[in-house]
Motif scaffolding. Structure first.
Motif, mmCIF file in Angstrom:
data_model
loop_
_atom_site.group_PDB
_atom_site.id
_atom_site.type_symbol
_atom_site.label_atom_id
_atom_site.label_comp_id
_atom_site.label_asym_id
_atom_site.label_seq_id
_atom_site.Cartn_x
_atom_site.Cartn_y
_atom_site.Cartn_z
ATOM 1 N N PHE A 1 29.856 119.947 152.138
ATOM 2 C CA PHE A 1 28.412 120.015 151.931
ATOM 3 C C PHE A 1 27.901 121.456 151.939
ATOM 4 C CE2 PHE A 1 29.116 115.689 153.336
ATOM 5 C CZ PHE A 1 28.292 114.968 152.495
ATOM 6 N N THR A 2 28.442 122.274 152.818
ATOM 7 C CA THR A 2 28.028 123.673 152.883
ATOM 8 C C THR A 2 28.362 124.400 151.589
ATOM 9 O OG1 THR A 2 28.302 123.743 155.294
ATOM 10 C CG2 THR A 2 28.313 125.845 154.133
ATOM 11 N N ALA A 3 29.611 124.230 151.112
ATOM 12 C CA ALA A 3 30.026 124.884 149.867
ATOM 13 C C ALA A 3 29.261 124.336 148.676
ATOM 14 C CB ALA A 3 31.534 124.707 149.660
ATOM 15 N N GLY A 4 29.015 123.026 148.654
ATOM 16 C CA GLY A 4 28.287 122.424 147.537
ATOM 17 C C GLY A 4 26.854 122.907 147.461
ATOM 18 N N TYR A 5 26.139 122.829 148.582
ATOM 19 C CA TYR A 5 24.742 123.267 148.597
ATOM 20 C C TYR A 5 24.633 124.769 148.356
ATOM 21 C CZ TYR A 5 20.209 124.628 150.482
ATOM 22 O OH TYR A 5 18.968 125.189 150.649
ATOM 23 N N GLY A 6 25.515 125.541 149.001
ATOM 24 C CA GLY A 6 25.462 126.986 148.848
ATOM 25 C C GLY A 6 25.752 127.440 147.430
ATOM 26 N N SER A 7 26.833 126.913 146.857
ATOM 27 C CA SER A 7 27.234 127.380 145.519
ATOM 28 C C SER A 7 26.229 126.990 144.450
ATOM 29 C CB SER A 7 28.616 126.823 145.167
ATOM 30 O OG SER A 7 28.602 125.407 145.103
ATOM 31 N N ILE A 8 25.630 125.805 144.572
ATOM 32 C CA ILE A 8 24.708 125.332 143.533
ATOM 33 C C ILE A 8 23.280 125.822 143.774
ATOM 34 C CG2 ILE A 8 23.651 123.289 142.480
ATOM 35 C CD1 ILE A 8 26.314 121.832 143.032
ATOM 36 N N ALA A 9 22.739 125.535 144.975
ATOM 37 C CA ALA A 9 21.320 125.824 145.225
ATOM 38 C C ALA A 9 21.039 127.299 145.497
ATOM 39 C CB ALA A 9 20.833 124.982 146.406
ATOM 40 N N GLN A 10 22.035 128.030 146.012
ATOM 41 C CA GLN A 10 21.786 129.425 146.368
ATOM 42 C C GLN A 10 22.371 130.432 145.384
ATOM 43 O OE1 GLN A 10 19.699 130.156 148.918
ATOM 44 N NE2 GLN A 10 19.507 127.924 149.007
ATOM 45 N N TYR A 11 23.327 129.992 144.551
ATOM 46 C CA TYR A 11 23.969 130.942 143.641
ATOM 47 C C TYR A 11 23.963 130.490 142.180
ATOM 48 C CZ TYR A 11 25.409 133.422 147.816
ATOM 49 O OH TYR A 11 25.390 134.122 148.993
ATOM 50 N N ALA A 12 24.414 129.262 141.903
ATOM 51 C CA ALA A 12 24.558 128.826 140.514
ATOM 52 C C ALA A 12 23.231 128.838 139.762
ATOM 53 C CB ALA A 12 25.178 127.430 140.465
ATOM 54 N N ILE A 13 22.164 128.329 140.372
ATOM 55 C CA ILE A 13 20.886 128.247 139.647
ATOM 56 C C ILE A 13 20.278 129.618 139.410
ATOM 57 C CG2 ILE A 13 20.400 125.935 140.516
ATOM 58 C CD1 ILE A 13 18.441 127.149 142.476
ATOM 59 N N TYR A 14 20.767 130.626 140.100
ATOM 60 C CA TYR A 14 20.296 131.994 139.875
ATOM 61 C C TYR A 14 21.239 132.784 138.971
ATOM 62 C CZ TYR A 14 17.133 130.990 143.759
ATOM 63 O OH TYR A 14 16.171 130.437 144.568
ATOM 64 N N GLY A 15 22.299 132.138 138.503
ATOM 65 C CA GLY A 15 23.235 132.804 137.601
ATOM 66 C C GLY A 15 24.320 133.587 138.299
ATOM 67 N N TYR A 16 24.603 133.271 139.575
ATOM 68 C CA TYR A 16 25.593 134.030 140.326
ATOM 69 C C TYR A 16 26.897 133.270 140.525
ATOM 70 C CZ TYR A 16 21.700 137.141 141.420
ATOM 71 O OH TYR A 16 20.639 138.007 141.333
ATOM 72 N N VAL A 17 27.236 132.376 139.618
ATOM 73 C CA VAL A 17 28.542 131.711 139.638
ATOM 74 C C VAL A 17 29.221 131.963 138.302
ATOM 75 C CG1 VAL A 17 29.764 129.505 139.682
ATOM 76 C CG2 VAL A 17 27.919 129.926 141.308
ATOM 77 N N PHE A 18 30.430 132.477 138.354
ATOM 78 C CA PHE A 18 31.204 132.782 137.148
ATOM 79 C C PHE A 18 32.175 131.622 136.939
ATOM 80 C CE2 PHE A 18 32.916 136.804 134.921
ATOM 81 C CZ PHE A 18 33.083 136.094 133.757
ATOM 82 N N TYR A 19 31.758 130.646 136.137
ATOM 83 C CA TYR A 19 32.511 129.390 136.022
ATOM 84 C C TYR A 19 33.919 129.586 135.468
ATOM 85 C CZ TYR A 19 27.870 127.471 136.767
ATOM 86 O OH TYR A 19 26.640 127.190 137.294
ATOM 87 N N THR A 20 34.078 130.501 134.524
ATOM 88 C CA THR A 20 35.405 130.733 133.956
ATOM 89 C C THR A 20 36.386 131.189 135.036
ATOM 90 O OG1 THR A 20 34.377 131.403 131.889
ATOM 91 C CG2 THR A 20 36.682 131.986 132.199
ATOM 92 N N LEU A 21 35.946 132.117 135.868
ATOM 93 C CA LEU A 21 36.825 132.596 136.942
ATOM 94 C C LEU A 21 37.074 131.502 137.978
ATOM 95 C CD1 LEU A 21 35.553 136.237 137.611
ATOM 96 C CD2 LEU A 21 37.146 135.387 135.885
ATOM 97 N N ALA A 22 36.054 130.687 138.258
ATOM 98 C CA ALA A 22 36.229 129.594 139.226
ATOM 99 C C ALA A 22 37.292 128.617 138.755
ATOM 100 C CB ALA A 22 34.900 128.870 139.440
ATOM 101 N N MET A 23 37.270 128.270 137.459
ATOM 102 C CA MET A 23 38.286 127.355 136.933
ATOM 103 C C MET A 23 39.664 128.006 136.915
ATOM 104 S SD MET A 23 36.637 124.651 136.587
ATOM 105 C CE MET A 23 38.057 123.747 135.996
ATOM 106 N N GLY A 24 39.699 129.310 136.606
ATOM 107 C CA GLY A 24 40.979 130.021 136.638
ATOM 108 C C GLY A 24 41.577 130.021 138.031
ATOM 109 N N MET A 25 40.735 130.253 139.039
ATOM 110 C CA MET A 25 41.218 130.241 140.422
ATOM 111 C C MET A 25 41.661 128.845 140.843
ATOM 112 S SD MET A 25 38.828 132.839 142.611
ATOM 113 C CE MET A 25 37.328 131.905 142.346
ATOM 114 N N LEU A 26 40.916 127.831 140.411
ATOM 115 C CA LEU A 26 41.271 126.454 140.770
ATOM 116 C C LEU A 26 42.636 126.087 140.206
ATOM 117 C CD1 LEU A 26 40.629 123.717 141.983
ATOM 118 C CD2 LEU A 26 39.297 123.165 139.941
ATOM 119 N N LEU A 27 42.859 126.391 138.937
ATOM 120 C CA LEU A 27 44.155 126.088 138.319
ATOM 121 C C LEU A 27 45.279 126.876 138.993
ATOM 122 C CD1 LEU A 27 43.115 126.080 134.546
ATOM 123 C CD2 LEU A 27 43.672 124.090 135.956
ATOM 124 N N GLY A 28 45.030 128.161 139.248
ATOM 125 C CA GLY A 28 46.045 128.988 139.888
ATOM 126 C C GLY A 28 46.379 128.524 141.287
#
Length: 433
Positions: free
Chosen positions: A298-325
């Motif tokens: 819940f902390t990671a979900g709320y933080g990543s979406i409500a505090q960073y993603a909606i402001y443009g501070y999540v780099f989705y391409t890198l997140a998927m690259g890290m997840l696969l790696g």
């Protein structure tokens, strides 16, 4: 007392690592989840791979940096490598590798706030895809979890607001603050990890789990539980007769501290939950593990979406690259533990943590110069930063190559052990029938 706090840090790290291993196995073993991951990754990774062959901006950051076109080839392929290294640390060492992700992304040119948001989103994406929370639910106390999440929600909101305010005021200061906190944290963990490795070499451990937290309460825990401050929460009925009671206000305060640090640093926050719960509030280790894994999602979900993603501070391409790696790295690391001596594993963990410490420490002089606090030639500051980057990636690369090489060399042995295990299971199944 400091050693006890470090012991709690390691307990939290091991609990988080075990959750990550189980989560990754859940994803890998499910064709449906792998298909979902492929569908999620394809629209981001194909453009990323196509653009990576051309010349693109090497400086990443800003509110528009959420699209797959805002990256450099080194950053894109580096994100996959970072995921692999973090996965190897988690799988092989049995301790969370998330501490190296944000420093590694910043070393690749990603601004601190974007690295934090991307790391939190990567944790959340992994959690929702392969969560094994149902296995831990027996240790999750509803009252403690609710009080903790109330506090962590406020803490995450505050941490996100601080990071955004610092970035909007001065992006360099934002990077400096994040790097400074990591210097303190990784320096503390690295020094004690190195000390643990040295002490392990000198003496043979007596007991399987030398890091188990004390079930006996500290003086602080006894005092806090004696204070009748509503709402009171009853817990640990299965640990002591009649259970224990603690004020929800204290639990919420712990959640606030955890959420604040998790949001600022882009980590799960378990490294502070453990010492506060076990040593501060007198909550049993089992209940702490379950509640911690529960709150991370819940902390990671709320933080990543409500505090960073909606402001443009999540780099989705890198997140998927890290997840696969990380999915790849965790599997290799977990299997390799069967043939890697425990002493060497502890040594590499200490090296990985200290590499992150050196990396962020060497980045500080250039940041201080850019903010005008010290006088240093620009070329010298840049060189010090580069040395830190080279040392970091050099050390973690040696670790990664050694683990993967050990895995490849021992494939015949691992296959033989796997075949023996399968034969034993079949034999047991036949006897049961």
């Amino acid at each position: 007392m400091t050693k006890r706090i470090y012991s709690s840090f390691m307990q939290a790290s091991r609990a988080h690592a075990q959750w990550e291993i189980e989560t990754s196995l859940n994803i890998i073993k499910s064709r449906k989840k792998l298909l979902i991951l492929f569908v999620m990754a394809l629209p981001l990774l194909i453009p990323a791979m196509a653009h990576a062959a051309s010349t693109l901006p090497t400086f990443i950051g800003g509110k528009a940096a959420f699209g797959p076109s805002f990256f450099s080839p080194a950053t894109f392929y580096g994100s996959i490598a970072v995921g692999v290294i973090a996965g190897l640390i988690t799988g092989c060492i049995g301790a969370g590798g998330g501490f190296v992700i944000t420093p590694a992304l910043m070393s690749l040119g990603v601004k601190g706030i974007l690295a934090v948001g991307t790391d939190m989103f990567h944790i959340f994406a992994k959690a929702i895809m392969g969560t094994t929370l149902h296995k831990k639910m027996g240790n999750v106390h509803a009252g403690l979890a609710i009080a903790f999440l109330v506090g962590s929600g406020l803490g995450v909101t505050g941490g996100g607001a601080i990071n955004r305010a610092l970035y909007n005021f001065n992006p360099i200061m934002s990077d400096f603050v994040i790097s400074s906190i990591y210097v303190v944290l990784l320096g503390f963990l690295g020094i004690f990890a190195l000390g643990e490795f040295i002490s392990t070499r000198k003496s043979v451990p007596k007991g399987e789990d030398v890091h188990c937290g004390p079930e006996k309460m500290t003086a602080l825990g006894v005092k806090l539980q004696s204070m009748n401050l509503a709402p009171m929460i009853k817990f640990d009925e299965n640990v002591v007769p009649g259970g224990r009671r603690i004020s929800g206000v204290f639990v919420a305060l712990c959640g606030g501290v955890t959420g604040l640090l998790a949001s600022i640093l882009g980590v799960g926050g378990g490294f502070v939950t453990f010492p506060m719960f076990v040593y501060g509030l007198g909550i049993s280790t089992g209940t702490t593990v379950g509640t911690d894994i529960f709150q991370i999602i819940f902390t990671a979900g709320y933080g990543s979406i409500a505090q960073y993603a909606i402001y443009g501070y999540v780099f989705y391409t890198l997140a998927m690259g890290m997840l696969l790696g990380s999915l790849f790295g965790i599997q290799i690391g977990a299997i390799t533990t069967k043939v890697v001596p425990g002493t060497q594993i502890k040594a590499f963990y200490a090296i990985a943590i200290l590499a992150g410490f050196i990396n962020r420490l060497f980045a500080l002089p250039e940041k201080l110069t850019q903010m005008g606090y010290i006088t240093l030639p620009a070329a010298s500051g840049a060189l010090i930063t580069k040395i830190g980057v080279w040392l970091f990636f050099g050390l973690v690369s040696v670790f990664g190559i050694w683990i993967i090489g050990t895995f490849i060399v021992n494939i015949p042995k691992l296959r033989a052990e796997s075949a023996e295990d399968n034969d034993l299971e079949v034999t047991k199944g036949g006897v049961t029938q």
